[in-house]
Motif scaffolding. Sequence first.
Motif, PDB file in Angstrom:
ATOM      1  N   VAL A  74       0.835  -1.201   0.000  1.00 23.41           N
ATOM      2  CA  VAL A  74       0.000   0.000   0.000  1.00 23.41           C
ATOM      3  C   VAL A  74       0.869   1.251   0.000  1.00 23.41           C
ATOM      4  CG1 VAL A  74      -1.914   1.202   1.110  1.00 23.41           C
ATOM      5  CG2 VAL A  74      -1.703  -1.293   1.356  1.00 23.41           C
ATOM      6  N   ALA A  75       0.630   2.133  -0.947  1.00 25.55           N
ATOM      7  CA  ALA A  75       1.308   3.425  -0.970  1.00 25.55           C
ATOM      8  C   ALA A  75       0.734   4.291   0.141  1.00 25.55           C
ATOM      9  CB  ALA A  75       1.108   4.101  -2.322  1.00 25.55           C
ATOM     10  N   VAL A  76       1.552   4.651   1.124  1.00 23.17           N
ATOM     11  CA  VAL A  76       1.054   5.314   2.326  1.00 23.17           C
ATOM     12  C   VAL A  76       1.621   6.727   2.441  1.00 23.17           C
ATOM     13  CG1 VAL A  76       2.897   4.408   3.802  1.00 23.17           C
ATOM     14  CG2 VAL A  76       0.706   5.033   4.812  1.00 23.17           C
ATOM     15  N   ASP A  77       0.820   7.613   2.984  1.00 18.99           N
ATOM     16  CA  ASP A  77       1.230   8.995   3.240  1.00 18.99           C
ATOM     17  C   ASP A  77       2.228   9.003   4.400  1.00 18.99           C
ATOM     18  OD1 ASP A  77       1.492  11.655   3.881  1.00 18.99           O
ATOM     19  OD2 ASP A  77      -0.652  12.064   4.062  1.00 18.99           O
ATOM     20  N   PRO A  78       3.457   9.466   4.175  1.00 13.87           N
ATOM     21  CA  PRO A  78       4.457   9.422   5.246  1.00 13.87           C
ATOM     22  C   PRO A  78       4.372  10.585   6.223  1.00 13.87           C
ATOM     23  CG  PRO A  78       5.454  10.331   3.282  1.00 13.87           C
ATOM     24  CD  PRO A  78       4.029   9.980   2.911  1.00 13.87           C
ATOM     25  N   THR A  79       3.457  11.524   5.994  1.00 16.12           N
ATOM     26  CA  THR A  79       3.493  12.775   6.754  1.00 16.12           C
ATOM     27  C   THR A  79       2.563  12.817   7.950  1.00 16.12           C
ATOM     28  OG1 THR A  79       1.791  13.817   5.361  1.00 16.12           O
ATOM     29  CG2 THR A  79       4.092  14.032   4.652  1.00 16.12           C
ATOM     30  N   GLU A  80       1.562  11.910   7.992  1.00 16.42           N
ATOM     31  CA  GLU A  80       0.587  12.004   9.075  1.00 16.42           C
ATOM     32  C   GLU A  80       0.879  10.997  10.173  1.00 16.42           C
ATOM     33  OE1 GLU A  80      -4.149  12.592   9.675  1.00 16.42           O
ATOM     34  OE2 GLU A  80      -3.559  10.936   8.387  1.00 16.42           O
ATOM     35  N   HIS A  81       0.894  11.504  11.411  1.00 20.80           N
ATOM     36  CA  HIS A  81       1.097  10.671  12.588  1.00 20.80           C
ATOM     37  C   HIS A  81       0.038  11.045  13.624  1.00 20.80           C
ATOM     38  CE1 HIS A  81       5.085   9.692  10.939  1.00 20.80           C
ATOM     39  NE2 HIS A  81       5.153  10.974  10.641  1.00 20.80           N
ATOM     40  N   HIS A  82      -0.191  10.129  14.545  1.00 23.00           N
ATOM     41  CA  HIS A  82      -1.151  10.439  15.594  1.00 23.00           C
ATOM     42  C   HIS A  82      -0.572  11.488  16.542  1.00 23.00           C
ATOM     43  CE1 HIS A  82      -3.697   9.995  19.151  1.00 23.00           C
ATOM     44  NE2 HIS A  82      -4.623   9.650  18.274  1.00 23.00           N
ATOM     45  N   GLN A  83      -1.458  12.226  17.188  1.00 22.89           N
ATOM     46  CA  GLN A  83      -1.026  13.269  18.112  1.00 22.89           C
ATOM     47  C   GLN A  83      -0.139  12.704  19.219  1.00 22.89           C
ATOM     48  OE1 GLN A  83      -1.361  16.522  17.779  1.00 22.89           O
ATOM     49  NE2 GLN A  83      -0.153  16.816  19.660  1.00 22.89           N
ATOM     50  N   GLY A  84      -0.415  11.459  19.635  1.00 27.73           N
ATOM     51  CA  GLY A  84       0.409  10.848  20.668  1.00 27.73           C
ATOM     52  C   GLY A  84       1.860  10.677  20.244  1.00 27.73           C
ATOM     53  N   PHE A  85       2.085  10.504  18.956  1.00 29.10           N
ATOM     54  CA  PHE A  85       3.439  10.392  18.413  1.00 29.10           C
ATOM     55  C   PHE A  85       4.191  11.700  18.618  1.00 29.10           C
ATOM     56  CE2 PHE A  85       6.384  10.731  14.784  1.00 29.10           C
ATOM     57  CZ  PHE A  85       7.035   9.510  14.813  1.00 29.10           C
ATOM     58  N   TYR A  86       3.526  12.811  18.279  1.00 27.84           N
ATOM     59  CA  TYR A  86       4.164  14.118  18.446  1.00 27.84           C
ATOM     60  C   TYR A  86       4.385  14.436  19.919  1.00 27.84           C
ATOM     61  CZ  TYR A  86       2.683  14.717  13.579  1.00 27.84           C
ATOM     62  OH  TYR A  86       2.483  14.555  12.230  1.00 27.84           O
ATOM     63  N   GLU A  87       3.395  14.138  20.739  1.00 31.23           N
ATOM     64  CA  GLU A  87       3.483  14.428  22.172  1.00 31.23           C
ATOM     65  C   GLU A  87       4.648  13.682  22.807  1.00 31.23           C
ATOM     66  OE1 GLU A  87       0.634  12.672  25.168  1.00 31.23           O
ATOM     67  OE2 GLU A  87      -0.086  14.738  25.146  1.00 31.23           O
ATOM     68  N   PHE A  88       4.794  12.421  22.438  1.00 38.22           N
ATOM     69  CA  PHE A  88       5.886  11.628  22.989  1.00 38.22           C
ATOM     70  C   PHE A  88       7.237  12.226  22.634  1.00 38.22           C
ATOM     71  CE2 PHE A  88       9.075   8.302  22.361  1.00 38.22           C
ATOM     72  CZ  PHE A  88       9.096   7.711  23.614  1.00 38.22           C
ATOM     73  N   HIS A  89       7.396  12.653  21.404  1.00 35.61           N
ATOM     74  CA  HIS A  89       8.694  13.176  20.988  1.00 35.61           C
ATOM     75  C   HIS A  89       8.993  14.543  21.598  1.00 35.61           C
ATOM     76  CE1 HIS A  89       8.455   9.908  18.040  1.00 35.61           C
ATOM     77  NE2 HIS A  89       9.759   9.993  18.019  1.00 35.61           N
ATOM     78  N   ARG A  90       7.977  15.224  22.072  1.00 36.36           N
ATOM     79  CA  ARG A  90       8.236  16.491  22.769  1.00 36.36           C
ATOM     80  C   ARG A  90       8.842  16.264  24.149  1.00 36.36           C
ATOM     81  NH1 ARG A  90       3.380  18.263  20.092  1.00 36.36           N
ATOM     82  NH2 ARG A  90       2.077  17.660  21.870  1.00 36.36           N
ATOM     83  N   VAL A  91       8.573  15.113  24.766  1.00 41.53           N
ATOM     84  CA  VAL A  91       9.134  14.857  26.095  1.00 41.53           C
ATOM     85  C   VAL A  91      10.355  13.958  26.046  1.00 41.53           C
ATOM     86  CG1 VAL A  91       6.892  15.138  27.196  1.00 41.53           C
ATOM     87  CG2 VAL A  91       7.639  12.844  26.557  1.00 41.53           C
ATOM     88  N   ARG A  92      10.627  13.395  24.884  1.00 39.77           N
ATOM     89  CA  ARG A  92      11.736  12.450  24.775  1.00 39.77           C
ATOM     90  C   ARG A  92      13.067  13.175  24.651  1.00 39.77           C
ATOM     91  NH1 ARG A  92      13.158   7.843  20.302  1.00 39.77           N
ATOM     92  NH2 ARG A  92      14.258   6.454  21.715  1.00 39.77           N
TER      93      ARG A  92
END
Length: 558
Positions: free
Chosen positions: A540-558
């Motif tokens: 499946v050709a997938v959009d690489p740009t969209e992630h769940h908000q939890g992904f972004y939140e985690f990387h802000r504290v990592r």
Amino acid sequence: MKVNAWQQVVAALEAEGIPFVFGLPGGAKHLYDALFDARHVRPVLVRHETSGAFMAMAYARVSGQVGCCFGCPGPGVANLVPGILEAYSGCIPVLALGVRASTRIQGMGAFQEADHVGMMTPITKWAVTVERPDRVAWTIRRAISIATTGKPGPVYVEIPADIALEEVEPTPYQPADRSVRPGPDLERIEAALDLIEQAKRPVLVCGGGAVLARATAEVEAFADALGIPVLVTPAGRGIISEEHPLFCGSVGLYRTEFPKAVYQEADLLITVGSRMEEFQSGVWHYFPEGARFIQIDIDPFELGRNWVPDVAIQSDAALALDALLRGATRRGLRADMARVEELRARRAEAIARAAEDAQDNSSPLKGKRIVHSINRVFGDNTILVLENGAQDLWAYYWPYYQVKDAGCVVPPAEQTVMGLGVVGAIGAKLARPDRQVVCTTGDGAFQMGMHEIVTAVQENAPVTWVVFNDGALGWPRWTQRTALGGRVIATEFTATVDLVAVARAAGCWATRVERAEDLDAALQAAREANQAGRPAVVDVAVDPTEHHQGFYEFHRVR
């Protein structure tokens, strides 16, 4: 009749009920010649020794039994290391077998001579060389006992080449007692009950230890009786059906909005069989403010390792939960039905919101759209086998994907070795041929394991691989773009593999999906191919740009 060491090993495997050896032969005189005469153990021929360890790990996770793999000397045993490392991280009982150089020439530069025990000691519960052929039965029984009792984990047993072929009178084999389980200290159970009785908003977080203890009935009974919401780590997924009305999602990196709210509003956190490591704990930032903490773990090393509990209970997960429930019943503790109804309403709203969000028909396809469609098309009785890439990570995000049956998840452990899920799907299918098996994987991980899709054909193990294809190592590239100022290097596949052509050449059914409107039909065709006995690949050709908000939140504290 005299027998050699490998014949004794095969007899031991049969007595222990271990049906498969995952690996490939090196010296033809060793284990595989003994397997030729086996009645109830058969070899699964892999294309790479690492795959044997991956399959053994997945088989053990799904079956609840010991998985067995084999490596020939030197590079063969070394190739087992990634899979054994993952099994050690995930506390999975795997018996790894190997051949060592002959005792007559060990240390003289023997062919493929290597310090296997030195390699394996840091990543196993026990690594040992059998020095005498009459010690084989004792060693295998001891290895199985160590692998399956206390905190489970892998073990490594090797036999020198000359010792292995020396014939002796057989030693009667007595199977290991795998039923030994430590129970909880009753004073600590009472202390934990005091905290539960005082709590208004307790939550239960189940990790891999709860799954390994096969504590499904105990978790359900405890949660139902006291009205406590159940959350899980990735390793804890599958402890109960995610359609259970008190199931409230995952923790850490993997949480969506509703699980986050339930977890953070808790005034009592109860963890069962989880180390709450970096990804599960949000780098240890995600502790509910002001909450008390009960930690249940079979391994004393893990108690208070990071967050310090108010009450620590060393115990098998099932026995501890059963003791807590009996104590709660004796005290007359009951569920707060107002809270239960509130949780059910919020849970239903979260499911509806995710279903609506997943109906994004843009191209390239969104990861959330893909996992929601897999869930709908394959439905009940499906084992989800996970990789851990940036886009297939959507399969971790409940309720975009809901595991409908207990025991139906094979996650990587904290090492997240790429290719484990791709290959492990075959081991999962061999463990439960009555269930459907779907592996969600990125194209990077798939390319690390796709040499084994022909093994699925060979073993009549029809599974479906859904490849989230963004032409890159998506997670590292995301970091390069967002945290390193766009300094993208060595993460994009400028030359790509035609995955459909490769899959078809291996004998699988395969198709490429580039439009959302074609996805469900492709998945349905893959499911039908599986039902007809044929493995399937959906690229499946997938959009690489969209992630769940939890992904972004985690990387802000990592």
